[in-house]
Enzyme design. Structure first.
Site, PDB file in Angstrom:
ATOM      1  N   ASP A  10       0.942  -1.261  -0.033  1.00 20.30           N
ATOM      2  CA  ASP A  10       0.100   0.002  -0.151  1.00 20.30           C
ATOM      3  C   ASP A  10       0.881   1.309   0.121  1.00 20.30           C
ATOM      4  O   ASP A  10       0.880   1.897   0.981  1.00 20.30           O
ATOM      5  CB  ASP A  10      -0.993  -0.028   1.282  1.00 20.30           C
ATOM      6  CG  ASP A  10      -1.968  -1.033   1.398  1.00 20.30           C
ATOM      7  OD1 ASP A  10      -2.157  -1.543  -0.068  1.00 20.30           O
ATOM      8  OD2 ASP A  10      -2.344  -1.654   2.385  1.00 20.30           O
ATOM      9  N   LYS A  32       0.977  -7.999  -2.626  1.00 17.55           N
ATOM     10  CA  LYS A  32      -0.537  -7.482  -3.059  1.00 17.55           C
ATOM     11  C   LYS A  32      -0.601  -6.231  -3.748  1.00 17.55           C
ATOM     12  O   LYS A  32      -0.056  -5.184  -3.181  1.00 17.55           O
ATOM     13  CB  LYS A  32      -1.466  -7.861  -2.084  1.00 17.55           C
ATOM     14  CG  LYS A  32      -3.065  -7.044  -2.544  1.00 17.55           C
ATOM     15  CD  LYS A  32      -4.139  -7.455  -1.304  1.00 17.55           C
ATOM     16  CE  LYS A  32      -3.966  -6.369  -0.177  1.00 17.55           C
ATOM     17  NZ  LYS A  32      -4.632  -5.047  -0.703  1.00 17.55           N
ATOM     18  N   ASP A  59      -5.186  -7.007  -6.610  1.00 16.03           N
ATOM     19  CA  ASP A  59      -6.527  -6.635  -5.897  1.00 16.03           C
ATOM     20  C   ASP A  59      -7.312  -5.630  -6.375  1.00 16.03           C
ATOM     21  O   ASP A  59      -7.093  -4.484  -5.774  1.00 16.03           O
ATOM     22  CB  ASP A  59      -6.178  -6.698  -4.403  1.00 16.03           C
ATOM     23  CG  ASP A  59      -7.188  -6.330  -3.392  1.00 16.03           C
ATOM     24  OD1 ASP A  59      -8.298  -6.772  -3.626  1.00 16.03           O
ATOM     25  OD2 ASP A  59      -6.951  -5.662  -2.175  1.00 16.03           O
ATOM     26  N   LYS A  61     -10.888  -5.970  -7.132  1.00 17.86           N
ATOM     27  CA  LYS A  61     -12.044  -6.090  -6.831  1.00 17.86           C
ATOM     28  C   LYS A  61     -13.042  -5.794  -7.809  1.00 17.86           C
ATOM     29  O   LYS A  61     -13.951  -4.940  -7.388  1.00 17.86           O
ATOM     30  CB  LYS A  61     -12.458  -5.284  -5.423  1.00 17.86           C
ATOM     31  CG  LYS A  61     -11.368  -5.846  -4.217  1.00 17.86           C
ATOM     32  CD  LYS A  61     -11.692  -5.068  -3.119  1.00 17.86           C
ATOM     33  CE  LYS A  61     -11.177  -5.432  -1.885  1.00 17.86           C
ATOM     34  NZ  LYS A  61      -9.591  -4.557  -2.075  1.00 17.86           N
ATOM     35  N   ASP A  64     -18.921  -5.290 -11.959  1.00 16.71           N
ATOM     36  CA  ASP A  64     -19.789  -4.452 -12.834  1.00 16.71           C
ATOM     37  C   ASP A  64     -20.449  -5.579 -13.620  1.00 16.71           C
ATOM     38  O   ASP A  64     -20.774  -6.561 -13.252  1.00 16.71           O
ATOM     39  CB  ASP A  64     -18.542  -3.868 -13.696  1.00 16.71           C
ATOM     40  CG  ASP A  64     -19.110  -2.559 -14.398  1.00 16.71           C
ATOM     41  OD1 ASP A  64     -20.253  -2.758 -14.969  1.00 16.71           O
ATOM     42  OD2 ASP A  64     -18.389  -1.597 -14.212  1.00 16.71           O
ATOM     43  N   ILE A  65     -21.221  -5.152 -14.612  1.00 17.42           N
ATOM     44  CA  ILE A  65     -22.024  -6.041 -15.570  1.00 17.42           C
ATOM     45  C   ILE A  65     -21.209  -7.082 -16.097  1.00 17.42           C
ATOM     46  O   ILE A  65     -19.727  -6.889 -16.095  1.00 17.42           O
ATOM     47  CB  ILE A  65     -22.921  -5.482 -16.410  1.00 17.42           C
ATOM     48  CG1 ILE A  65     -21.797  -4.665 -17.746  1.00 17.42           C
ATOM     49  CG2 ILE A  65     -23.863  -4.543 -15.968  1.00 17.42           C
ATOM     50  CD1 ILE A  65     -22.459  -4.226 -18.849  1.00 17.42           C
ATOM     51  N   PRO A  66     -21.670  -8.323 -16.289  1.00 21.82           N
ATOM     52  CA  PRO A  66     -20.663  -9.587 -16.608  1.00 21.82           C
ATOM     53  C   PRO A  66     -19.961  -9.149 -17.885  1.00 21.82           C
ATOM     54  O   PRO A  66     -18.746  -9.617 -17.842  1.00 21.82           O
ATOM     55  CB  PRO A  66     -21.687 -10.721 -17.085  1.00 21.82           C
ATOM     56  CG  PRO A  66     -22.888 -10.384 -16.101  1.00 21.82           C
ATOM     57  CD  PRO A  66     -23.020  -8.848 -16.012  1.00 21.82           C
ATOM     58  N   ASN A  67     -20.203  -8.442 -19.063  1.00 22.09           N
ATOM     59  CA  ASN A  67     -19.646  -8.109 -20.267  1.00 22.09           C
ATOM     60  C   ASN A  67     -18.392  -7.353 -19.622  1.00 22.09           C
ATOM     61  O   ASN A  67     -17.129  -7.493 -20.317  1.00 22.09           O
ATOM     62  CB  ASN A  67     -20.347  -7.715 -21.142  1.00 22.09           C
ATOM     63  CG  ASN A  67     -19.604  -7.482 -22.572  1.00 22.09           C
ATOM     64  OD1 ASN A  67     -19.111  -8.643 -23.252  1.00 22.09           O
ATOM     65  ND2 ASN A  67     -19.339  -6.492 -23.160  1.00 22.09           N
ATOM     66  N   THR A 122     -13.252  -6.771   5.399  1.00 23.30           N
ATOM     67  CA  THR A 122     -12.778  -7.217   6.884  1.00 23.30           C
ATOM     68  C   THR A 122     -13.241  -5.764   7.887  1.00 23.30           C
ATOM     69  O   THR A 122     -13.150  -5.914   8.841  1.00 23.30           O
ATOM     70  CB  THR A 122     -11.613  -7.489   7.227  1.00 23.30           C
ATOM     71  OG1 THR A 122     -10.499  -6.735   6.625  1.00 23.30           O
ATOM     72  CG2 THR A 122     -11.261  -8.972   6.690  1.00 23.30           C
ATOM     73  N   ARG A 214      -0.008  -3.133   7.124  1.00 22.70           N
ATOM     74  CA  ARG A 214       0.813  -2.152   7.912  1.00 22.70           C
ATOM     75  C   ARG A 214       1.636  -2.945   9.361  1.00 22.70           C
ATOM     76  O   ARG A 214       2.505  -2.243   9.657  1.00 22.70           O
ATOM     77  CB  ARG A 214      -0.431  -1.417   8.836  1.00 22.70           C
ATOM     78  CG  ARG A 214      -0.850  -0.232   7.733  1.00 22.70           C
ATOM     79  CD  ARG A 214      -2.206   0.361   8.122  1.00 22.70           C
ATOM     80  NE  ARG A 214      -3.155  -0.391   7.925  1.00 22.70           N
ATOM     81  CZ  ARG A 214      -4.540  -0.073   7.885  1.00 22.70           C
ATOM     82  NH1 ARG A 214      -4.772   1.228   8.224  1.00 22.70           N
ATOM     83  NH2 ARG A 214      -5.353  -0.593   7.505  1.00 22.70           N
TER      84      ARG A 214
END
Length: 238
Positions: A10, A32, A59, A61, A64-67, A122, A214
């Site tokens: 990060d 990550k 990462d 995430k 959205d719509i499938p296409n 989380t 962290r």
């Protein structure tokens, strides 16, 4: 997956990344790359980290719509990362489309990235689930339902807290990957996380991999902090 510690990079940019990774000498890490870094540096940072010999969990995430997710994954598959993810809340058709995109975009002769689904962050509490998201089920039930959808959609696993791992493994099987963020050493602050755990607890509950940020990256000696986390995660005395 060989039960890795995945270090959350990060940081804001390439210079900070290099300064951090240089502290680990020749150790090959699993890291990550999240939105903050990827949106600042773009795909070039992936190539740079890969050239240094490290594995990558990208990462982003996707949700959205499938296409749209399919086309995005087709592009991400070309980056040679090891893991990518989507939000399970996008539904089964979206997750199935993600796999289709990865298979279409993976260069010949390479294995496609593993795809896992975020169940609930989380930072999500039961109160937030009910009052803000208007979901009147328990966190455990929601996470397990999302995990089952991910499995049925052809994904390799999920991102979840350590506290849901046992239920997922009992229902789906221990071969289904559970990547667990929110990992803190016992003396570290919780910060913005709600469902946290120590590396020891994650190991006991059966997490496949832990994501640590962290508790390593903010320490004065990150390499020493990494070794302490590794010892706790592996249950060794050395």
């Amino acid at each position: 997956m060989d039960r890795p510690i995945i270090i959350a990079l990060d940081f804001k940019g390439k210079t900070e990344i290099d300064d951090f990774l240089n502290k680990f000498h020749d150790e090959k890490l699993f890291v990550k790359v999240g939105m903050e870094l990827f949106y600042q540096e773009g795909p070039a940072i992936i190539s740079h980290i890969k050239e240094r010999g490290h594995k990558i969990f990208l990462d982003l995430k996707l949700h959205d719509i499938p296409n749209t997710v399919k086309q995005a994954m087709t592009g991400l598959a070309k980056l040679n990362v090891d893991i990518v993810n989507v939000h399970a809340a996008g539904g089964k058709k979206m997750m199935e489309a993600a796999i289709e995109g990865l298979e279409a975009g993976t260069p010949a002769g390479q294995s496609r990235p593993a795809c896992i689904a975020v169940t609930q962050l989380t930072s999500t509490s039961q109160a937030m689930l009910e009052q803000e998201l208007l979901i009147d089920k328990t966190l455990n039930n929601v996470v397990l339902h999302y995990a089952l959808m991910a499995k049925e959609s052809g994904l390799e696993g999920v991102v979840c807290s350590t506290h849901e791992v046992e239920a997922i493994s009992e229902r789906i099987g221990s071969s289904f990957v559970t990547v667990t963020p929110g990992i803190r050493m016992k003396d570290d602050a919780a910060d913005d996380q709600t469902r946290i755990a120590t590396p020891e607890l994650a190991r006991t509950l059966g997490s496949t991999a832990i994501v640590v940020g962290r508790s390593i990256t903010k320490k004065q000696n990150p390499y020493e902090a990494y070794l302490q986390v590794k010892k706790a995660w592996e249950g060794t005395k050395k």
